[in-house]
Motif scaffolding. Structure first.
Motif, PDB file in Angstrom:
ATOM      1  N   SER A  92       4.551   5.482   2.084  1.00  0.00           N
ATOM      2  CA  SER A  92       5.160   6.777   1.779  1.00  0.00           C
ATOM      3  C   SER A  92       5.703   7.520   2.997  1.00  0.00           C
ATOM      4  O   SER A  92       6.761   8.155   2.913  1.00  0.00           O
ATOM      5  CB  SER A  92       4.165   7.665   1.026  1.00  0.00           C
ATOM      6  OG  SER A  92       3.940   7.166  -0.265  1.00  0.00           O
ATOM      7  N   TRP A 142       5.485  -1.030  -6.145  1.00  0.00           N
ATOM      8  CA  TRP A 142       4.065  -0.764  -6.435  1.00  0.00           C
ATOM      9  C   TRP A 142       3.713  -1.179  -7.860  1.00  0.00           C
ATOM     10  O   TRP A 142       2.698  -1.841  -8.118  1.00  0.00           O
ATOM     11  CB  TRP A 142       3.791   0.722  -6.228  1.00  0.00           C
ATOM     12  CG  TRP A 142       2.351   1.129  -6.251  1.00  0.00           C
ATOM     13  CD1 TRP A 142       1.262   0.378  -5.886  1.00  0.00           C
ATOM     14  CD2 TRP A 142       1.844   2.406  -6.634  1.00  0.00           C
ATOM     15  NE1 TRP A 142       0.112   1.115  -6.025  1.00  0.00           N
ATOM     16  CE2 TRP A 142       0.442   2.353  -6.478  1.00  0.00           C
ATOM     17  CE3 TRP A 142       2.436   3.580  -7.082  1.00  0.00           C
ATOM     18  CZ2 TRP A 142      -0.379   3.443  -6.765  1.00  0.00           C
ATOM     19  CZ3 TRP A 142       1.625   4.674  -7.359  1.00  0.00           C
ATOM     20  CH2 TRP A 142       0.241   4.604  -7.207  1.00  0.00           C
ATOM     21  N   ASP A 196       0.869  -1.186   0.000  1.00  0.00           N
ATOM     22  CA  ASP A 196       0.000   0.000   0.000  1.00  0.00           C
ATOM     23  C   ASP A 196       0.904   1.235   0.000  1.00  0.00           C
ATOM     24  O   ASP A 196       1.516   1.567   1.015  1.00  0.00           O
ATOM     25  CB  ASP A 196      -0.894  -0.011   1.235  1.00  0.00           C
ATOM     26  CG  ASP A 196      -1.913   1.128   1.233  1.00  0.00           C
ATOM     27  OD1 ASP A 196      -1.613   2.197   0.667  1.00  0.00           O
ATOM     28  OD2 ASP A 196      -3.001   0.955   1.812  1.00  0.00           O
ATOM     29  N   ARG A 230      11.577   6.627  -2.539  1.00  0.00           N
ATOM     30  CA  ARG A 230      10.377   6.594  -3.385  1.00  0.00           C
ATOM     31  C   ARG A 230      10.595   5.742  -4.623  1.00  0.00           C
ATOM     32  O   ARG A 230       9.679   5.060  -5.091  1.00  0.00           O
ATOM     33  CB  ARG A 230      10.006   8.023  -3.810  1.00  0.00           C
ATOM     34  CG  ARG A 230       9.346   8.839  -2.710  1.00  0.00           C
ATOM     35  CD  ARG A 230       9.079  10.250  -3.176  1.00  0.00           C
ATOM     36  NE  ARG A 230       8.394  11.040  -2.162  1.00  0.00           N
ATOM     37  CZ  ARG A 230       8.385  12.355  -2.124  1.00  0.00           C
ATOM     38  NH1 ARG A 230       9.035  13.043  -3.059  1.00  0.00           N
ATOM     39  NH2 ARG A 230       7.738  13.001  -1.182  1.00  0.00           N
ATOM     40  N   SER A 277       0.286   4.403  -0.074  1.00  0.00           N
ATOM     41  CA  SER A 277      -0.095   5.510   0.800  1.00  0.00           C
ATOM     42  C   SER A 277       0.400   5.286   2.224  1.00  0.00           C
ATOM     43  O   SER A 277       0.733   6.235   2.927  1.00  0.00           O
ATOM     44  CB  SER A 277      -1.618   5.698   0.786  1.00  0.00           C
ATOM     45  OG  SER A 277      -2.272   4.556   1.327  1.00  0.00           O
ATOM     46  N   GLN A 278       0.470   4.026   2.650  1.00  0.00           N
ATOM     47  CA  GLN A 278       0.980   3.735   3.997  1.00  0.00           C
ATOM     48  C   GLN A 278       2.500   3.671   4.027  1.00  0.00           C
ATOM     49  O   GLN A 278       3.129   3.979   5.044  1.00  0.00           O
ATOM     50  CB  GLN A 278       0.414   2.399   4.495  1.00  0.00           C
ATOM     51  CG  GLN A 278      -1.079   2.423   4.775  1.00  0.00           C
ATOM     52  CD  GLN A 278      -1.536   1.163   5.488  1.00  0.00           C
ATOM     53  OE1 GLN A 278      -1.002   0.799   6.534  1.00  0.00           O
ATOM     54  NE2 GLN A 278      -2.524   0.489   4.925  1.00  0.00           N
ATOM     55  N   ARG A 306      -5.550  -1.711  -6.064  1.00  0.00           N
ATOM     56  CA  ARG A 306      -4.624  -0.802  -6.725  1.00  0.00           C
ATOM     57  C   ARG A 306      -4.901  -0.840  -8.220  1.00  0.00           C
ATOM     58  O   ARG A 306      -5.410  -1.832  -8.735  1.00  0.00           O
ATOM     59  CB  ARG A 306      -3.169  -1.220  -6.469  1.00  0.00           C
ATOM     60  CG  ARG A 306      -2.825  -2.572  -7.064  1.00  0.00           C
ATOM     61  CD  ARG A 306      -1.388  -2.958  -6.779  1.00  0.00           C
ATOM     62  NE  ARG A 306      -1.190  -3.233  -5.375  1.00  0.00           N
ATOM     63  CZ  ARG A 306      -1.441  -4.422  -4.832  1.00  0.00           C
ATOM     64  NH1 ARG A 306      -1.883  -5.413  -5.562  1.00  0.00           N
ATOM     65  NH2 ARG A 306      -1.234  -4.621  -3.557  1.00  0.00           N
TER      66      ARG A 306
END
Length: 233
Positions: free
Chosen positions: A57, A80, A52, A73, A54-55, A96
């Protein structure tokens, strides 16, 4: 909360040991090469948080320096993209989007992602030979990350050439001239020569490649090779 702090401490501890001389003989290159630790943290964060982004990051955002954040990143977005494509191939529904193999860079567009150099670099690692042209076209449409796009595609194309996946270096003149005034063709060529020498470690081949380019690209190509020699000092 514990994972981001532990990850930051791991890389900072490694950096301290490198600077103190404890890792001589174990880690090669300059302290900049330790950015690989932060890259690995990006991958690990995705595994820790069940792919995930978003978690994961916040783990990258918690790192100390901008270049560390971006390198983290890169690793996270690579993971991802691969997870998205695995889900698409398996036919299993996932929480996703499933990017096409040709244009995984589309994951970097809001609301799915964040349009940063790190995201673009991570996404381009999933581009195959058939996706080069569509990715180049996408890059030309997003000037704010064009430099990162060119750098990442140069690395990807050189790796394809060196691993004999596809003979792509013959297309470099057309590739570099396609951006027009948006990105200097000589500077573009320098990204290829840098990657060819850095990854292939074959100076003769790199010089031969540069000499095969049009005059307006050849000088820039030579500068790229010089950059590798300066890095190695």
């Amino acid at each position: 909360e514990e994972f981001p702090a532990a990850a930051r401490g791991l890389c900072e501890g490694l950096d301290r040991r490198y600077r103190s001389g404890d890792l001589v003989g174990e880690v090669s290159g300059s302290p900049a090469s330790l950015l690989g630790c932060h890259h690995g943290v990006g991958h690990a964060a995705m595994w820790r948080f069940n792919e995930d982004l978003s978690q994961a990051s916040p783990t990258c955002s918690a790192l100390s320096l901008p270049e560390q954040v971006e390198e983290c990143r890169v690793g996270a977005v690579m993971e991802w993209v691969y997870a998205s494509q695995r889900a698409a191939r398996s036919g299993v529904a996932a929480d996703r989007p499933a990017p096409s193999v040709a244009r995984p860079v589309e994951l970097c567009l809001p609301p799915l992602g964040v349009l940063t150099p790190g995201c673009v670099e991570g996404a381009v690692t999933a581009v195959g030979p058939d996706g080069i042209e569509s990715t180049r076209s996408w890059c030309a449409e997003h000037p704010q990350v064009l430099a990162a796009c060119v750098q990442s595609l140069a690395r990807r194309m050189v790796l394809m050439e060196l691993s004999r996946v596809a003979p792509v270096l013959d297309s470099v003149p057309g590739f570099c001239s396609s951006f027009g005034a948006a990105f200097d063709a000589g500077e573009c060529a320098s990204r290829f020569s840098y990657m060819l020498l850095f990854l292939g470690r074959d100076q003769a081949r790199t010089q031969e490649f540069c000499s095969s380019l049009p005059t307006e690209m050849a000088d820039g190509c030579a500068r790229g090779g010089q950059g590798v020699r300066e890095y190695a000092r």
